[in-house]
Design a protein around this motif. Structure first.
Motif, short mmCIF file in Angstrom:
data_model
loop_
_atom_site.label_atom_id
_atom_site.label_comp_id
_atom_site.label_asym_id
_atom_site.label_seq_id
_atom_site.Cartn_x
_atom_site.Cartn_y
_atom_site.Cartn_z
N GLU A 91 86.90 29.69 70.31
CA GLU A 91 87.68 30.83 69.83
C GLU A 91 87.80 31.86 70.94
N GLN A 92 88.99 32.41 71.08
CA GLN A 92 89.17 33.54 71.99
C GLN A 92 88.89 34.79 71.17
N VAL A 93 87.79 35.48 71.51
CA VAL A 93 87.32 36.64 70.78
C VAL A 93 88.14 37.88 71.13
N ASP A 94 88.41 38.05 72.42
CA ASP A 94 89.27 39.13 72.90
C ASP A 94 89.93 38.64 74.18
N GLU A 95 90.57 39.53 74.92
CA GLU A 95 91.33 39.10 76.11
C GLU A 95 90.48 38.41 77.18
#
Length: 152
Positions: free
Chosen positions: A69-73
């Motif tokens: 998962e990409q949590v933030d940038e």
């Protein structure tokens, strides 16, 4: 030759034996961080697995990472497969992933493939089967780079 054999259909199968593969030149290295040539990569692809890979449509899919998962940038989390062992019986876990990324980034190693992961600034172990990668800046192709032979 029977029609079944000509079509690749056979009621009998055999285990074991020998398989010969022809490649255009000698391999340079079985070390995923040791060379950047196609013949070596073709052989390594049969030996090593990445965290993520591509399906037949070139979409990124899980491999040794069950989920990601990409949590933030700049932050990605990966849930690693449990029960995976190496040929010597040692366990695949977050420590192994961290050591592998740090190995390719090690300036003393001078890997020709280090640029594929040089944007990774932190490798944080959450627990035995969860890891977090933080990049120095937003880097959309990170999953593609991890699917590359250097990411193994």
């Amino acid at each position: 030759m029977t029609e079944e054999a000509a079509n690749g259909d056979s009621a009998e199968t055999q285990d074991g034996g020998r398989m010969t593969i022809a490649i255009p030149s000698d391999i340079v290295s079985l070390d995923p961080h040791g060379s950047n040539d196609d013949p070596s990569e073709q052989i390594r692809d049969t030996i090593y697995e990445p965290l993520v890979t591509h399906d037949e449509d070139l979409s990124i899919i899980p491999a040794l990472a069950e989920e990601y998962e990409q949590v933030d940038e700049t932050t990605w989390t990966f849930k690693l497969r449990e029960g995976v062992t190496f040929h010597d019986g040692s366990e695949f876990n977050a420590d192994v992933v961290k050591a592998n990324i740090e190995r390719i980034q090690d300036p003393a190693r001078t890997s020709a493939r280090a640029s594929l992961l040089d944007m990774v600034s932190e490798v944080n172990i959450i627990d035995d089967y969860n890891i977090e990668l933080v990049t120095e800046y937003p880097y959309a192709p990170l999953l593609n780079n991890l699917s590359h032979g250097a990411g193994k």
